[in-house]
Structure formats: structure tokens, C-alpha cells
Design an enzyme around this catalytic site. Structure first.
Site, mmCIF file in Angstrom:
data_model
loop_
_atom_site.group_PDB
_atom_site.id
_atom_site.type_symbol
_atom_site.label_atom_id
_atom_site.label_comp_id
_atom_site.label_asym_id
_atom_site.label_seq_id
_atom_site.Cartn_x
_atom_site.Cartn_y
_atom_site.Cartn_z
ATOM 1 N N ASP A 1 -5.704 1.290 2.246
ATOM 2 C CA ASP A 1 -6.380 0.288 1.417
ATOM 3 C C ASP A 1 -7.859 0.303 1.785
ATOM 4 O OD1 ASP A 1 -5.104 -2.607 -0.013
ATOM 5 O OD2 ASP A 1 -7.256 -2.307 0.260
ATOM 6 N N GLY B 1 -8.177 -5.830 -1.645
ATOM 7 C CA GLY B 1 -7.138 -6.131 -0.658
ATOM 8 C C GLY B 1 -7.765 -6.872 0.515
ATOM 9 N N GLY C 1 -3.206 -5.374 -0.639
ATOM 10 C CA GLY C 1 -3.406 -6.255 -1.801
ATOM 11 C C GLY C 1 -2.277 -7.253 -1.921
ATOM 12 N N PHE C 2 -2.369 -8.041 -2.953
ATOM 13 C CA PHE C 2 -1.387 -9.111 -3.169
ATOM 14 C C PHE C 2 0.035 -8.536 -3.318
ATOM 15 C CE2 PHE C 2 0.380 -11.104 -7.204
ATOM 16 C CZ PHE C 2 1.230 -11.982 -6.538
ATOM 17 N N TYR D 1 -9.645 -0.804 -19.137
ATOM 18 C CA TYR D 1 -8.542 -0.949 -18.181
ATOM 19 C C TYR D 1 -7.264 -0.379 -18.786
ATOM 20 C CZ TYR D 1 -5.352 -3.204 -14.887
ATOM 21 O OH TYR D 1 -4.385 -3.443 -13.945
#
Ligand code: UDP
Length: 323
Positions: A31, A36, A10-11, A149
Site C-alpha cells: 500500500d 490507505g 485501505g478500508f 473512473y
């Protein structure tokens, strides 16, 4: 050190992997490539100290092996982006809660130290800014998916703290505030990559609501350094830390700044929240961290400020030419 990074393609995870490899660590990334991307880590794949497993953290058989073979775990795998969360609440809740449950259970089996990545969404729509780690949380009803979330990440935090208190497992929690930088995609809602791409393409910049909401953006390298320092700090065990920037901007000023910096002819359009996300969507007006706890523990101070962040993201998208 043998390091396991969940969500390492991912970032944020890919930047962390890069930094740890540069420090001489052995890095294994797991991942499932749900958000990602292989292109984030392709440049690391020739490094002998790097390995990649494309699998979900919910696969306990695979995770058991990976956890047994590492010394420490950075748990970053999670559902990200408010837009994605509103669109896919089932996946969000499952991935965040069940994923962290697997990581903590296995970490406890092999006594591995874990850093859990949490979020400023934890504070919900609290108006007690700047947010302190022990502040009360203010959330909307369960009928509004956005709050799932915050709740899923809160369960992750509760579980990590419970493992520490009850089982002496070494856990550390960091709450991230609007992390940005190269490799972040605008696909899941994040505002800076979106505005930059809109500006570069001469398209209107889509400001949601009245644009007076205020956010503090943190450069990814500041987050990566904080994560590594927290992992190495014994007094951080069993603690929660805000990691962010305490200088912010309103979203409409951000849009104007990006238009000016790119020299774009784009206009700004205002889109109601109901249209942008879902009916009755609730946003927080001001999100700003109190950073004194992180400063006292690891000397944390954000080093890269907004203008420089924007310039780096603009350069990244200019070079990349596509999302
Ligand atoms: N936002 C916006 N236009 C966009 C995307 C986001 O005005 O195209 C707003 C969003 O509603 C929020 C802020 O920008 O108020 C930051 O959004 P982001 O998704 O980056 O992070 P959040 O603060 O919601 O976690």
C-alpha cells in the site's frame, strides 16, 4: 495460502487482511498510503503471518518479488471516491490503469490467480436497473472527469478478461456497489461516514442535488466474504460478478435516518451538484445490482442490512471521535 493484497491498508483491504489472517493464511499487504492508512492495519502488525510493504504497485521491481512470493493476489489498490476522482483525474487514470497492468503482467509471469476489484461505476448512468453484469454501459462525455473512473475500471476489466481468454491466466472480477463500514473515511466523498460525522458534530448534513438519488449500501464484511469465496470458486474464473445489496434508500431519507439514529439536532442542507463536485457534474439516479449471478456461483446474499450498518458506523465514529 500466501496472499498478496494490493491496497491492503485501505478500508476494504484491511478488513480482507484481517479475515484472511483469521483463516490461517499468510498475508502480505502492499500500500502506498495514498488513501490507505497505517491505523487500519496497526493491530495486525504483530501477527507473524502478516507483512507490510509501503510502496506503490507501480514499482515493478518490488511487485515482481511480492508476486513471485505469493500464491494468489487480491488487487484492491485504486483511486477511490467520486470527489477524489473529480479533483485528481490524472492520478485516478494512471493509478487504476497502470496499476492493474503491472499486477496482471506479473501475475501472468508467475501464473498467480488474481481477483480484480471493479465498481458499479462501470454501469455509468444507465437506467436499466437492476444492473446485470452483461448490461450495456451508459457514460457521459470525456469532458466530465467523473466518467474517467468508469472508463479506467472498464479497461482493468477488459485487460483481466483478455489475460484469461488469451493467456489462460486465472482472473476473477467483482463489481462493488457502495461498500461501507467502520474505517471508511468521508475524506474522499463517501456519503455515510460524512453524514454520520456531521450528525455527531451537530453540523448540517450536506445532501447533494435534490436527494432523490437512490443507492444500495453493502456492508464491508459481506464484500470480504464474497471476495474470498469467489477466489476459491473455479467456475468464477474469467467471470464478472456484482457484489452489493439490492435494497436501497434515497440520499435524503438516508440523511433523515442518520439524524434520527444519532439523536442529532442537525438540519439537512441541499447543495447543488455543481458546487459539490464540478460544473456540469452528472450523477446516476438509481444504482442497484442484480445479484443472481453471484448467488448462483457462491450463494451470495448480503447479510447486514442498512440499520445495522449505520449503527456500526455510528458506534465506530463515536468511539473514534475524529476522522
Ligand atoms: N452525497 C451527498 N452528500 C455528501 C456526499 C455524497 O449527498 O456529502 C451523495 C452523492 O452525490 C451520491 C451519493 O450521496 O449521489 C453517494 O455518494 P458516494 O460518494 O458515497 O458514492 P457514489 O454513489 O457517488 O459512488
Amino acid at each position: 495460502m500466501r496472499v498478496l493484497i494490493t491496497g491492503g491498508a485501505g478500508f476494504i483491504g484491511s478488513h480482507l487482511a484481517e479475515k484472511l489472517l483469521a483463516c490461517g493464511d499468510k498475508v502480505c499487504v502492499i500500500d502506498d498510503l495514498s488513501t490507505g492508512r497505517l491505523e487500519n492495519i496497526n493491530h495486525l502488525r504483530n501477527n507473524n503471518n502478516f507483512s507490510l510493504v509501503i510502496e506503490t504497485v507501480l514499482n515493478e521491481t518490488v511487485m515482481d518479488r511480492l508476486v513471485s512470493e505469493c500464491d494468489v493476489i487480491y488487487h484492491l489498490a485504486a483511486a477511490v471516491g467520486v470527489e477524489l476522482i473529480v479533483k485528481s483525474p490524472v492520478a485516478t487514470i494512471e493509478r487504476n490503469i497502470l496499476g492493474t497492468d503491472v499486477v496482471l503482467r506479473l501475475a501472468n509471469r508467475y501464473l498467480r490467480k488474481v481477483l480484480i476489484t471493479s465498481t458499479s461505476e462501470i454501469y455509468g448512468k444507465s437506467e436499466a436497473v437492476p444492473f446485470k453484469e452483461d448490461a450495456d454501459r451508459v457514460l457521459g462525455p470525456t469532458t466530465k472527469s467523473r466518467w474517467s473512473y468508469s472508463c479506467s475500471k472498464a479497461i482493468d476489466e477488459f485487460l483481466a478478461l483478455a489475460y484469461y481468454k488469451e493467456r489462460n491466466l486465472e482472473t476473477v472480477i467483482m463489481r462493488l456497489f457502495n461498500t461501507v463500514g467502520p474505517r471508511q473515511t468521508g475524506r474522499y466523498g463517501m456519503v455515510i461516514p460524512r453524514f454520520v460525522q456531521q450528525a455527531l458534530k451537530g453540523k448540517p448534513l450536506t445532501v447533494y442535488g435534490d436527494g432523490n438519488q437512490y443507492r444500495c449500501f453493502t456492508y464491508v464484511d459481506d464484500v470480504v466474504m464474497a471476495a474470498i469465496k469467489l477466489m476459491a470458486t473455479p467456475q468464477a474464473v474469467g467471470q464478472v460478478y456484482n457484489i452489493g445489496n439490492d435494497v436501497g434508500i434515497t440520499i435524503k431519507d438516508l440523511a433523515a435516518k442518520i439524524i434520527a439514529m444519532t439523536g442529532s439536532a442537525s438540519q439537512i442542507v441541499y447543495i447543488p451538484y455543481d458546487e459539490a463536485y464540478e460544473e456540469g457534474f452528472e450523477d446516476m439516479r438509481i444504482r442497484k445490482p442484480d445479484l443472481s449471478k453471484a448467488y448462483n456461483a457462491i450463494g451470495y446474499k448480503p447479510r447486514v442490512q442498512l440499520d445495522e450498518i449505520l449503527q456500526r458506523v455510528i458506534d465506530y465514529f463515536k468511539e473514534k471521535k475524529h476522522d
